[in-house]
Design a protein around this motif. Structure first.
Motif, mmCIF file in Angstrom:
data_model
loop_
_atom_site.group_PDB
_atom_site.id
_atom_site.type_symbol
_atom_site.label_atom_id
_atom_site.label_comp_id
_atom_site.label_asym_id
_atom_site.label_seq_id
_atom_site.Cartn_x
_atom_site.Cartn_y
_atom_site.Cartn_z
ATOM 1 N N ASN A 158 0.805 -1.221 0.000
ATOM 2 C CA ASN A 158 0.000 0.000 0.000
ATOM 3 C C ASN A 158 0.844 1.279 0.000
ATOM 4 O O ASN A 158 0.538 2.246 0.690
ATOM 5 N N ILE A 159 1.872 1.289 -0.790
ATOM 6 C CA ILE A 159 2.724 2.480 -0.908
ATOM 7 C C ILE A 159 1.913 3.692 -1.350
ATOM 8 O O ILE A 159 1.974 4.754 -0.735
ATOM 9 N N ARG A 160 1.133 3.542 -2.416
ATOM 10 C CA ARG A 160 0.344 4.680 -2.926
ATOM 11 C C ARG A 160 -0.697 5.132 -1.913
ATOM 12 O O ARG A 160 -0.913 6.325 -1.716
ATOM 13 N N GLY A 161 -1.367 4.177 -1.274
ATOM 14 C CA GLY A 161 -2.395 4.527 -0.295
ATOM 15 C C GLY A 161 -1.838 5.326 0.866
ATOM 16 O O GLY A 161 -2.466 6.282 1.336
ATOM 17 N N LEU A 162 -0.641 4.947 1.342
ATOM 18 C CA LEU A 162 -0.029 5.717 2.436
ATOM 19 C C LEU A 162 0.366 7.109 1.969
ATOM 20 O O LEU A 162 0.230 8.077 2.724
ATOM 21 N N ASP A 163 0.831 7.219 0.733
ATOM 22 C CA ASP A 163 1.142 8.548 0.192
ATOM 23 C C ASP A 163 -0.123 9.405 0.115
ATOM 24 O O ASP A 163 -0.099 10.578 0.485
ATOM 25 N N HIS A 164 -1.214 8.827 -0.360
ATOM 26 C CA HIS A 164 -2.478 9.564 -0.428
ATOM 27 C C HIS A 164 -2.920 9.999 0.965
ATOM 28 O O HIS A 164 -3.321 11.149 1.177
ATOM 29 N N PHE A 165 -2.835 9.071 1.909
ATOM 30 C CA PHE A 165 -3.275 9.374 3.270
ATOM 31 C C PHE A 165 -2.367 10.418 3.926
ATOM 32 O O PHE A 165 -2.844 11.292 4.654
ATOM 33 N N ALA A 166 -1.071 10.345 3.660
ATOM 34 C CA ALA A 166 -0.138 11.337 4.218
ATOM 35 C C ALA A 166 -0.460 12.738 3.719
ATOM 36 O O ALA A 166 -0.294 13.712 4.454
ATOM 37 N N GLY A 167 -0.925 12.850 2.495
ATOM 38 C CA GLY A 167 -1.341 14.157 1.977
ATOM 39 C C GLY A 167 -2.500 14.726 2.775
ATOM 40 O O GLY A 167 -2.537 15.922 3.080
#
Length: 173
Positions: free
Chosen positions: A116-125
């Motif tokens: 979930n690399i992309r999901g964590l990036d989205h959530f970090a935003g």
């Protein structure tokens, strides 16, 4: 107080299993934690707790969020990002006070290869927008079913090394 958020409302999820693992591990380190699964959200959340409204069912959840100093989010990959119910939960909480200037640690999980690399990036935003300070060390647990033993504990040496490092840093964060 640390609140561990199991970031899906899917029953019997691997996300909840990993959240419980992190809770046990933090308890061994003497940390007081609370585990909140999004399965516990009221069924009426979308109709009653968005856009400045508040139901009786959500009040204790809001109180828990308000009283939390640090959040540990265990976030599964859903369609290349994170579950919509997690965003709905964030949206239902009082803004900006719920998360403003608090701290967060992120763990991504997936049944696929990338944890979930992309999901964590989205959530970090989203966390940045909320002024929720995210610890730089994020863990991405891929092929999650292969990472857990029969007791639903992580067991692979390299995974234990990285999750232990993350928990120690989160305590100090």
């Amino acid at each position: 107080m640390i609140t561990i958020i199991s970031g899906t409302n899917r029953p019997h999820s691997n996300t909840l299993k990993i959240a419980k693992y992190y809770q046990k591990s933090l308890l061994k380190r003497g940390m007081d934690t609370r585990l909140f699964s999004l399965e516990e959200l009221p069924d009426c959340l979308i109709k009653t707790d968005l856009y400045g409204q508040r139901s009786e069912a959500f009040k204790p959840i809001q109180e828990m969020v308000t009283n939390t100093e640090k959040f540990l989010f265990i976030i599964p990959e859903y369609n290349g990002s994170f579950p919509g119910v997690l965003k709905t939960f964030i949206d239902a909480c009082d803004f900006p006070a719920s998360f403003y200037n608090k701290k967060a640690c992120l763990v991504g999980i997936s049944s696929g290869r990338y944890g979930n690399i992309r999901g964590l990036d989205h959530f970090a935003g989203i966390c940045s927008y909320l002024h929720l300070n995210v610890m730089p060390l994020r863990i991405h647990l891929s092929t999650i079913k292969l990472e857990m033993n029969n007791s639903n504990d992580l067991f692979k040496e390299d995974t234990l090394k990285f999750t232990d490092e993350q928990m120690d840093k989160f305590i100090a964060f």
